[in-house]
Design a protein around this motif. Structure first.
Motif, PDB file in Angstrom:
ATOM      1  N   LYS A 119      15.073  78.979  40.490  1.00  0.00           N
ATOM      2  CA  LYS A 119      14.152  78.211  39.637  1.00  0.00           C
ATOM      3  C   LYS A 119      14.414  78.413  38.144  1.00  0.00           C
ATOM      4  N   ASN A 120      15.638  78.262  37.717  1.00  0.00           N
ATOM      5  CA  ASN A 120      15.999  78.455  36.307  1.00  0.00           C
ATOM      6  C   ASN A 120      15.640  79.836  35.798  1.00  0.00           C
ATOM      7  N   ILE A 121      15.766  80.815  36.677  1.00  0.00           N
ATOM      8  CA  ILE A 121      15.473  82.194  36.311  1.00  0.00           C
ATOM      9  C   ILE A 121      16.485  83.103  36.999  1.00  0.00           C
ATOM     10  N   GLU A 122      16.844  84.198  36.315  1.00  0.00           N
ATOM     11  CA  GLU A 122      17.836  85.133  36.854  1.00  0.00           C
ATOM     12  C   GLU A 122      17.240  86.531  36.967  1.00  0.00           C
ATOM     13  N   VAL A 147      14.193  94.924  41.992  1.00  0.00           N
ATOM     14  CA  VAL A 147      14.683  93.696  41.352  1.00  0.00           C
ATOM     15  C   VAL A 147      14.143  93.651  39.927  1.00  0.00           C
ATOM     16  N   LEU A 148      15.031  93.383  38.987  1.00  0.00           N
ATOM     17  CA  LEU A 148      14.703  93.418  37.566  1.00  0.00           C
ATOM     18  C   LEU A 148      14.896  92.037  36.951  1.00  0.00           C
ATOM     19  N   PHE A 149      13.875  91.565  36.243  1.00  0.00           N
ATOM     20  CA  PHE A 149      14.004  90.284  35.532  1.00  0.00           C
ATOM     21  C   PHE A 149      15.149  90.343  34.536  1.00  0.00           C
ATOM     22  N   ASP A 150      15.876  89.230  34.429  1.00  0.00           N
ATOM     23  CA  ASP A 150      16.987  89.159  33.485  1.00  0.00           C
ATOM     24  C   ASP A 150      16.769  88.046  32.456  1.00  0.00           C
ATOM     25  N   THR A 151      16.755  86.799  32.913  1.00  0.00           N
ATOM     26  CA  THR A 151      16.645  85.657  31.998  1.00  0.00           C
ATOM     27  C   THR A 151      15.813  84.556  32.627  1.00  0.00           C
ATOM     28  N   GLY A 152      14.956  83.939  31.826  1.00  0.00           N
ATOM     29  CA  GLY A 152      14.154  82.825  32.325  1.00  0.00           C
ATOM     30  C   GLY A 152      14.115  81.680  31.325  1.00  0.00           C
ATOM     31  N   PHE A 153      14.310  80.465  31.809  1.00  0.00           N
ATOM     32  CA  PHE A 153      14.218  79.286  30.953  1.00  0.00           C
ATOM     33  C   PHE A 153      12.778  78.806  30.909  1.00  0.00           C
ATOM     34  N   ALA A 154      12.326  78.443  29.715  1.00  0.00           N
ATOM     35  CA  ALA A 154      10.915  78.140  29.493  1.00  0.00           C
ATOM     36  C   ALA A 154      10.433  76.902  30.245  1.00  0.00           C
ATOM     37  N   ASP A 155      11.342  76.020  30.638  1.00  0.00           N
ATOM     38  CA  ASP A 155      10.940  74.806  31.352  1.00  0.00           C
ATOM     39  C   ASP A 155      10.177  75.123  32.628  1.00  0.00           C
ATOM     40  N   ASN A 156      10.566  76.190  33.313  1.00  0.00           N
ATOM     41  CA  ASN A 156       9.967  76.510  34.613  1.00  0.00           C
ATOM     42  C   ASN A 156       9.309  77.883  34.677  1.00  0.00           C
ATOM     43  N   ASN A 157       9.331  78.624  33.573  1.00  0.00           N
ATOM     44  CA  ASN A 157       8.877  80.005  33.629  1.00  0.00           C
ATOM     45  C   ASN A 157       8.020  80.361  32.422  1.00  0.00           C
ATOM     46  N   SER A 158       7.189  81.389  32.596  1.00  0.00           N
ATOM     47  CA  SER A 158       6.294  81.817  31.519  1.00  0.00           C
ATOM     48  C   SER A 158       6.436  83.317  31.264  1.00  0.00           C
ATOM     49  N   LEU A 194       3.703  82.574  26.634  1.00  0.00           N
ATOM     50  CA  LEU A 194       4.783  81.780  26.038  1.00  0.00           C
ATOM     51  C   LEU A 194       5.440  80.950  27.139  1.00  0.00           C
ATOM     52  N   ASN A 195       5.613  79.667  26.870  1.00  0.00           N
ATOM     53  CA  ASN A 195       6.236  78.777  27.845  1.00  0.00           C
ATOM     54  C   ASN A 195       6.894  77.599  27.131  1.00  0.00           C
ATOM     55  N   LYS A 196       7.163  76.544  27.869  1.00  0.00           N
ATOM     56  CA  LYS A 196       7.884  75.392  27.313  1.00  0.00           C
ATOM     57  C   LYS A 196       7.118  74.698  26.195  1.00  0.00           C
ATOM     58  N   ASN A 197       5.804  74.928  26.124  1.00  0.00           N
ATOM     59  CA  ASN A 197       4.985  74.289  25.089  1.00  0.00           C
ATOM     60  C   ASN A 197       4.925  75.093  23.792  1.00  0.00           C
ATOM     61  N   THR A 198       5.514  76.278  23.785  1.00  0.00           N
ATOM     62  CA  THR A 198       5.460  77.147  22.608  1.00  0.00           C
ATOM     63  C   THR A 198       6.426  76.656  21.535  1.00  0.00           C
ATOM     64  N   LYS A 204      11.532  74.529  19.739  1.00  0.00           N
ATOM     65  CA  LYS A 204      10.752  74.839  20.942  1.00  0.00           C
ATOM     66  C   LYS A 204      11.398  76.012  21.680  1.00  0.00           C
ATOM     67  N   LEU A 205      10.559  76.808  22.357  1.00  0.00           N
ATOM     68  CA  LEU A 205      11.076  77.931  23.134  1.00  0.00           C
ATOM     69  C   LEU A 205      11.997  77.413  24.227  1.00  0.00           C
ATOM     70  N   ASN A 206      13.226  77.932  24.266  1.00  0.00           N
ATOM     71  CA  ASN A 206      14.222  77.485  25.231  1.00  0.00           C
ATOM     72  C   ASN A 206      14.337  78.469  26.399  1.00  0.00           C
ATOM     73  N   TYR A 207      14.554  79.751  26.074  1.00  0.00           N
ATOM     74  CA  TYR A 207      14.593  80.768  27.136  1.00  0.00           C
ATOM     75  C   TYR A 207      14.338  82.143  26.550  1.00  0.00           C
ATOM     76  N   PHE A 208      14.054  83.091  27.432  1.00  0.00           N
ATOM     77  CA  PHE A 208      13.820  84.478  27.028  1.00  0.00           C
ATOM     78  C   PHE A 208      14.577  85.397  27.981  1.00  0.00           C
ATOM     79  N   THR A 209      14.981  86.537  27.483  1.00  0.00           N
ATOM     80  CA  THR A 209      15.825  87.417  28.294  1.00  0.00           C
ATOM     81  C   THR A 209      15.518  88.886  27.999  1.00  0.00           C
ATOM     82  N   LEU A 210      15.786  89.728  28.973  1.00  0.00           N
ATOM     83  CA  LEU A 210      15.666  91.181  28.804  1.00  0.00           C
ATOM     84  C   LEU A 210      17.072  91.715  28.633  1.00  0.00           C
TER      85      LEU A 210
END
Length: 222
Positions: free
Chosen positions: A130-133, A141-152, A162-166, A211-217
């Motif tokens: 779902k556009n998330i790694e 399991v450790l979060f890596d990267t998420g695209f704002a279109d489908n993730n918060s 923070l999401n796609k509307n930010t 606009k917020l595109n993606y966020f990553t750890l």
């Protein structure tokens, strides 16, 4: 007798009037001391404003779930997996210290010179969904990267989501002490929040066209 009765009634009325006056004065003083909403916001802080330079992993939810999940938890939440890729992480991985106890129990003691567990081949699996790694050592399991279109991305302490509307302006107003960084792309900027002091590992937030595109750890491994 009438004279004494008059004096008695006069004393009672005077006492009642004084009591009512004192009560009114007390209520008046309470009203003066009450804090107006604008002053209260200044005095106790505005929870929608995050003025810290650090964001800890424990203070974050990704899609309303923790950043670090057990493999069982992850599989119950993310039931659809697009693909996986297993490769050797040459510089080690955050699992070396986040999951040290299990890694030691499973792969033996860590060599202090090489930083490698004696029986571990260095392979880490990346999971795409779902556009998330995510990354996993087959235990957590450790979060890596998420695209704002489908993730918060949520900061629990301040209830900031923070999401796609930010928008970029909204982000900067919520994080007044954040510093904007430029990237290789002219229409993209980045913000960095370290996980703790004296540490290079950080949450990174990328904005594209305002606009917020993606966020990553992000981890400094090499």
């Amino acid at each position: 007798m009438k004279k004494y009765l008059f004096l008695f009634l006069f004393t009672i009325l005077t006492a009642c009037n004084n009591h009512n006056k004192e009560e009114k004065e007390f209520k008046k003083s309470i009203n003066k001391e009450s804090v107006s909403p604008s002053i209260a916001k200044t005095k106790f802080g505005n929870k929608s404003i995050y003025d810290l330079k650090f964001i800890t992993i424990k203070n974050v939810l990704i899609n309303d779930h923790r950043v670090i999940l057990s493999k069982v938890e992850f599989e119950s939440i993310y039931t659809h997996i697009d693909s996986t890729k297993t490769r050797i992480w040459e510089c080690g991985s955050p699992f070396d210290w986040i999951d040290r106890e299990w890694m030691t129990k499973t792969y033996g003691e860590e060599n202090r010179e090489t930083g490698v567990f004696s029986k571990f081949n260095g392979e880490i699996t990346t999971i795409y969904s779902k556009n998330i790694e995510f990354a996993t050592n087959n235990h957590i399991v450790l979060f890596d990267t998420g695209f704002a279109d489908n993730n918060s991305f949520k900061i629990i302490s301040h209830n900031i989501i923070l999401n796609k509307n930010t928008t970029l302006n909204e982000f900067r107003s919520k994080f007044p002490n954040s510093k904007m960084e430029t990237t290789e792309n002219p229409n993209e900027v980045r913000f960095r929040f370290y996980l703790k002091e004296l540490n290079d590992d950080a949450f990174l937030f990328y904005f594209k066209d305002g606009k917020l595109n993606y966020f990553t750890l992000w981890w400094l491994l090499c």
